[in-house]
Design an enzyme around this catalytic site. Sequence first.
Site, PDB file in Angstrom:
ATOM      1  N   ILE A  35       0.904  -1.153   0.000  1.00 11.01           N
ATOM      2  CA  ILE A  35       0.000   0.000   0.000  1.00 11.01           C
ATOM      3  C   ILE A  35       0.939   1.198   0.000  1.00 11.01           C
ATOM      4  CG2 ILE A  35      -1.757   1.305   1.242  1.00 11.01           C
ATOM      5  CD1 ILE A  35      -2.576  -1.413   2.539  1.00 11.01           C
ATOM      6  N   PRO A  36       1.136   1.842  -1.148  1.00  8.05           N
ATOM      7  CA  PRO A  36       2.208   2.832  -1.295  1.00  8.05           C
ATOM      8  C   PRO A  36       1.907   4.173  -0.613  1.00  8.05           C
ATOM      9  CG  PRO A  36       0.946   2.698  -3.315  1.00  8.05           C
ATOM     10  CD  PRO A  36       0.392   1.643  -2.394  1.00  8.05           C
ATOM     11  N   CYS A  37       1.880   4.159   0.716  1.00  5.29           N
ATOM     12  CA  CYS A  37       1.544   5.364   1.472  1.00  5.29           C
ATOM     13  C   CYS A  37       2.566   6.479   1.266  1.00  5.29           C
ATOM     14  CB  CYS A  37       1.370   5.037   2.955  1.00  5.29           C
ATOM     15  SG  CYS A  37       2.794   4.247   3.712  1.00  5.29           S
ATOM     16  N   HIS A  38       3.760   6.142   0.793  1.00  2.00           N
ATOM     17  CA  HIS A  38       4.756   7.184   0.512  1.00  2.00           C
ATOM     18  C   HIS A  38       4.300   8.105  -0.616  1.00  2.00           C
ATOM     19  CE1 HIS A  38       5.776   3.856  -2.195  1.00  2.00           C
ATOM     20  NE2 HIS A  38       6.267   4.772  -3.020  1.00  2.00           N
TER      21      HIS A  38
END
Length: 143
Positions: free
Chosen positions: A112-115
């Site tokens: 989950i690419p929260c960056h």
Amino acid sequence: MALTTGACRFGLWWVHVDWSKDCVHHVSFAKTGAEGPVPPAIRAYCAGRLRDQISLRSVATEDGAPYAAVYRAVCGIPYGSTATYGKIAWECGTSPRVVGIAMRRNPTPLVIPCHRVVAQGGLGGFTPDVSIKQALLAMEQQD
């Protein structure tokens, strides 16, 4: 279901992964670690060789999981792009603060690419260190 635990490098950091088959249960960053088995997609991504979304499932996007709708929206942010907390909140019918809380509690960063979620006026935060977010975004901006 037995979990596999392993780690690989991302720059100066170790990426620790707990996973089974195509489902990732937990990802964390630490300054120490030892090489161990991680899904090939995560290893390739951390080495800068995967220029696409990581095609693994996260336990956090399953129906009934807290913040699942927010996490699914974040998974829709393309590689090399960003979206604001406000944009994700609008898509999910919630507030930017809730999105920020979900990002802080994300059990599977990279999957989950929260960056890729940023503040309207700046970068926003990242646990355990915002320099990881900067490095991930910089890597994705390279051609």
